[in-house]
Structure formats: C-alpha cells, structure tokens
Design a protein around this motif. Structure first.
Motif, PDB file in Angstrom:
ATOM      1  N   GLY A 138       0.808  -1.211   0.000  1.00 48.87           N
ATOM      2  CA  GLY A 138       0.000   0.000   0.000  1.00 48.87           C
ATOM      3  C   GLY A 138       0.838   1.256   0.000  1.00 48.87           C
ATOM      4  N   ARG A 139       1.861   1.272   0.849  1.00 51.27           N
ATOM      5  CA  ARG A 139       2.696   2.476   0.931  1.00 51.27           C
ATOM      6  C   ARG A 139       3.543   2.654  -0.327  1.00 51.27           C
ATOM      7  N   THR A 140       4.208   1.600  -0.774  1.00 50.01           N
ATOM      8  CA  THR A 140       5.051   1.735  -1.964  1.00 50.01           C
ATOM      9  C   THR A 140       4.208   2.006  -3.206  1.00 50.01           C
ATOM     10  N   GLY A 141       3.009   1.421  -3.258  1.00 52.71           N
ATOM     11  CA  GLY A 141       2.130   1.692  -4.389  1.00 52.71           C
ATOM     12  C   GLY A 141       1.725   3.148  -4.450  1.00 52.71           C
ATOM     13  N   LEU A 142       1.404   3.726  -3.290  1.00 55.38           N
ATOM     14  CA  LEU A 142       1.031   5.138  -3.246  1.00 55.38           C
ATOM     15  C   LEU A 142       2.220   6.021  -3.593  1.00 55.38           C
ATOM     16  N   GLU A 143       3.401   5.707  -3.057  1.00 59.02           N
ATOM     17  CA  GLU A 143       4.577   6.524  -3.360  1.00 59.02           C
ATOM     18  C   GLU A 143       4.942   6.437  -4.840  1.00 59.02           C
ATOM     19  N   ASP A 144       4.815   5.267  -5.435  1.00 58.36           N
ATOM     20  CA  ASP A 144       5.087   5.141  -6.867  1.00 58.36           C
ATOM     21  C   ASP A 144       4.083   5.952  -7.677  1.00 58.36           C
ATOM     22  N   TRP A 145       2.829   5.917  -7.264  1.00 58.01           N
ATOM     23  CA  TRP A 145       1.789   6.672  -7.964  1.00 58.01           C
ATOM     24  C   TRP A 145       2.050   8.174  -7.869  1.00 58.01           C
ATOM     25  N   LEU A 146       2.585   8.614  -6.737  1.00 52.66           N
ATOM     26  CA  LEU A 146       2.914  10.029  -6.569  1.00 52.66           C
ATOM     27  C   LEU A 146       4.029  10.471  -7.513  1.00 52.66           C
ATOM     28  N   ASN A 147       4.885   9.533  -7.921  1.00 49.47           N
ATOM     29  CA  ASN A 147       5.880   9.788  -8.963  1.00 49.47           C
ATOM     30  C   ASN A 147       6.767  10.998  -8.656  1.00 49.47           C
ATOM     31  N   GLY A 148       7.318  11.025  -7.455  1.00 49.76           N
ATOM     32  CA  GLY A 148       8.199  12.126  -7.079  1.00 49.76           C
ATOM     33  C   GLY A 148       7.510  13.218  -6.295  1.00 49.76           C
ATOM     34  N   ASP A 149       6.179  13.271  -6.342  1.00 49.43           N
ATOM     35  CA  ASP A 149       5.450  14.221  -5.502  1.00 49.43           C
ATOM     36  C   ASP A 149       5.595  13.815  -4.034  1.00 49.43           C
ATOM     37  N   LYS A 150       5.311  14.753  -3.159  1.00 50.19           N
ATOM     38  CA  LYS A 150       5.398  14.498  -1.725  1.00 50.19           C
ATOM     39  C   LYS A 150       4.020  14.653  -1.083  1.00 50.19           C
ATOM     40  N   MET A 151       3.767  13.874  -0.037  1.00 43.68           N
ATOM     41  CA  MET A 151       2.473  13.920   0.640  1.00 43.68           C
ATOM     42  C   MET A 151       2.665  13.636   2.123  1.00 43.68           C
ATOM     43  N   ILE A 152       1.880  14.321   2.945  1.00 41.86           N
ATOM     44  CA  ILE A 152       1.847  14.061   4.383  1.00 41.86           C
ATOM     45  C   ILE A 152       0.418  13.709   4.775  1.00 41.86           C
ATOM     46  N   ILE A 153       0.284  12.661   5.550  1.00 42.72           N
ATOM     47  CA  ILE A 153      -1.005  12.269   6.117  1.00 42.72           C
ATOM     48  C   ILE A 153      -0.879  12.308   7.632  1.00 42.72           C
ATOM     49  N   LEU A 154      -1.792  13.004   8.287  1.00 41.27           N
ATOM     50  CA  LEU A 154      -1.890  13.007   9.746  1.00 41.27           C
ATOM     51  C   LEU A 154      -3.220  12.374  10.129  1.00 41.27           C
ATOM     52  N   THR A 155      -3.207  11.565  11.167  1.00 38.24           N
ATOM     53  CA  THR A 155      -4.439  10.877  11.542  1.00 38.24           C
ATOM     54  C   THR A 155      -4.495  10.597  13.038  1.00 38.24           C
ATOM     55  N   VAL A 156      -5.708  10.592  13.561  1.00 33.28           N
ATOM     56  CA  VAL A 156      -5.967  10.108  14.921  1.00 33.28           C
ATOM     57  C   VAL A 156      -6.948   8.942  14.871  1.00 33.28           C
ATOM     58  N   ASP A 157      -7.156   8.408  13.684  1.00 36.36           N
ATOM     59  CA  ASP A 157      -8.026   7.246  13.500  1.00 36.36           C
ATOM     60  C   ASP A 157      -7.285   6.008  14.013  1.00 36.36           C
ATOM     61  N   PRO A 158      -7.832   5.286  14.975  1.00 39.70           N
ATOM     62  CA  PRO A 158      -7.105   4.160  15.573  1.00 39.70           C
ATOM     63  C   PRO A 158      -6.847   3.000  14.624  1.00 39.70           C
ATOM     64  N   ARG A 159      -7.468   2.993  13.460  1.00 36.36           N
ATOM     65  CA  ARG A 159      -7.201   1.889  12.538  1.00 36.36           C
ATOM     66  C   ARG A 159      -5.841   2.014  11.862  1.00 36.36           C
ATOM     67  N   TYR A 160      -5.207   3.187  11.985  1.00 43.04           N
ATOM     68  CA  TYR A 160      -3.866   3.370  11.440  1.00 43.04           C
ATOM     69  C   TYR A 160      -2.823   3.085  12.518  1.00 43.04           C
ATOM     70  N   LYS A 161      -1.676   2.557  12.096  1.00 45.57           N
ATOM     71  CA  LYS A 161      -0.609   2.239  13.045  1.00 45.57           C
ATOM     72  C   LYS A 161       0.125   3.476  13.526  1.00 45.57           C
ATOM     73  N   HIS A 162       0.182   4.503  12.691  1.00 51.86           N
ATOM     74  CA  HIS A 162       0.969   5.689  13.008  1.00 51.86           C
ATOM     75  C   HIS A 162       0.092   6.939  12.946  1.00 51.86           C
ATOM     76  N   THR A 163       0.575   7.989  13.574  1.00 56.39           N
ATOM     77  CA  THR A 163      -0.137   9.271  13.556  1.00 56.39           C
ATOM     78  C   THR A 163       0.255  10.105  12.348  1.00 56.39           C
TER      79      THR A 163
END
Length: 256
Positions: A138-163
C-alpha cells in the motif's frame, strides 16, 4: 508546485521560512496539528493570518506532529476550500496535504472547482486503490503513484498504526533545526531582496523532483523549470538573463 513542511513532536516552525514559502506560493495556506484525539486544521488565503494562527496553535500543542502547506495553484479554483490539508473521505480524523501535480485520474472535470489533491483526498484515495497504507504494498504503491510528488497524512483514527505518514520523504529535505520541507521555495525572496543570481543551492528540482545538484544555472536539466522566476520551460523571464541565451546553462550541461 506548492511547498509542504512537516514538524515532528517538539519541533517549532520557522516563521520566516513559512512567510517566504507563502510569498512564492501565494494561492492559499493551511495547517494541521494533532491535538490528542483530534486534528486541528486552519486554512485561508491571507498568509500572515494563517501563519500567525499556526504559530499560536503550535505553541499550545508543541509535542505532536504537524504540517503546513502553501499552495501554487495548478488545478481548481483559488479558494479557501482548495487550501490544504483535506479531510480523507470526509473523515476529519485523517487529513492529507500534497506538493506536486497528481496523475490525470484525479484531475478535476471542467465544471469541478476542486483541486487535484482535493479530488484525491475526497474521492480516490479513501478507496485504498493501492492497499492499506500500513502495508508494504500500500505504501510503496502510493509513493510510486505520486511519482516524485510528496504527501503528508496526519491521523488520529485508531485503525492506522501511526499518527503521521511522510510519503516520498527522500524527495524533500531536512534542515538543521529538524524541519522537513518538500522543496526549497521557502528560500524565495521578492525581487530586490534575493541572493545574487548564480547561487543555486537546490538538490531536487522543485517542479519535476529530479535530483540535479550539479546544474550550471537556474534551469533544471531534466525539465527546464527555472528556480529563479518559477516558470516552466520555455517561459523563463528572469530579468538578469535579458538579452542573453536564457537556456545556455542547459546547453552547457548537454556538452559537459
């Protein structure tokens, strides 16, 4: 283009850098700060107001992840609604901000006032087209799709492992004071206040993301983007190059 910055817990923003980045990317500004079980978000078209608000809120929550974004519009209207960050699928527990131009699949339709990032956040990415972000695919697929673009995701949803998730981190850079920037446009100065032309301190092209540390002038050897006037090839209009071959630095690079 745009500029995106990320702050680890305990890191304070550089307000001068934010103001310079906002001057170079003037089409709207926004921030997000994790605050216990929620995310505090602010947006607006007035750079000083948004930056001052961010500084005040960050002082209240200095020990959580945070982001700041200034927009240079490519798709969608210039409006407060198109200022990053955006809620993920309408769920305000998760927000994202992005620097770059996303693939055509999320470009807004002619009658859609949204930006490409807003379309991605609201409609495309919540479907997890590459798989869960906490999985390797999931992570590498999204980063490849971004194709050099940068993105930040912040979350407090407990289903995610990280904030916090910093995607394509290597296409940006960390400063000595612990802040990550997606490009160098926070070094921008208005005409008459900039460092002298010829001081090209760029590691990556701010437009295409190409690693380009040995450039001979202000233009990216890969795409021709001008880091001085921020115009795409072949529309450089730098005053200090008037009366010269504007793209001589690219010819020098080809001959080297």
């Amino acid at each position: 283009m745009c500029i995106l910055s990320f702050y680890k817990p305990g890191i304070a923003p550089d307000l001068e850098a934010l103001r310079d980045g906002a001057a170079a990317n003037p089409h709207g500004h926004g921030y997000a700060i994790v605050a216990e079980d929620r995310i505090l978000v602010g947006r607006g078209l007035d750079a000083d107001a948004v930056i001052n608000e961010f500084a005040s809120v960050r002082a209240l929550f200095p020990d959580t992840p945070a982001l700041f974004h200034s927009r240079f519009a490519t798709h969608g209207y210039v409006s407060e609604q198109n200022c990053h960050p955006f809620a993920f699928g309408g769920d305000e527990r998760t927000v994202l901000a992005h620097n770059g131009v996303l693939p055509e699949i999320v470009h807004p339709a002619i009658d859609d006032p949204r930006s490409d990032t807003r379309v991605a956040a609201e409609d495309f990415l919540p479907r997890e087209p590459f798989g869960p972000i906490d999985s390797w695919t999931g992570r590498t697929g999204l980063e490849d799709w971004l194709n050099g673009d940068k993105m930040i995701i912040l979350t407090v949803d407990p289903r995610y492992k990280h904030t916090a998730y910093l995607l394509n981190e290597h296409h940006g850079h960390w400063t000595a004071d612990g802040i990550w920037y997606s490009n160098h446009s926070y070094r921008w100065r208005a005409p008459g206040t900039a460092a002298k032309p010829g001081s090209y301190l760029y590691d990556y092209c701010d437009y295409c993301g190409q690693y380009d540390i040995e450039r001979a002038g202000p233009h990216c050897a890969a795409c021709g983007f001008c880091e001085e006037c921020w115009h795409e090839f072949p529309h450089c209009d730098c005053e200090f190059l008037a009366g010269t071959d504007r793209y001589a630095d690219l010819k020098y690079f080809d001959a080297a």
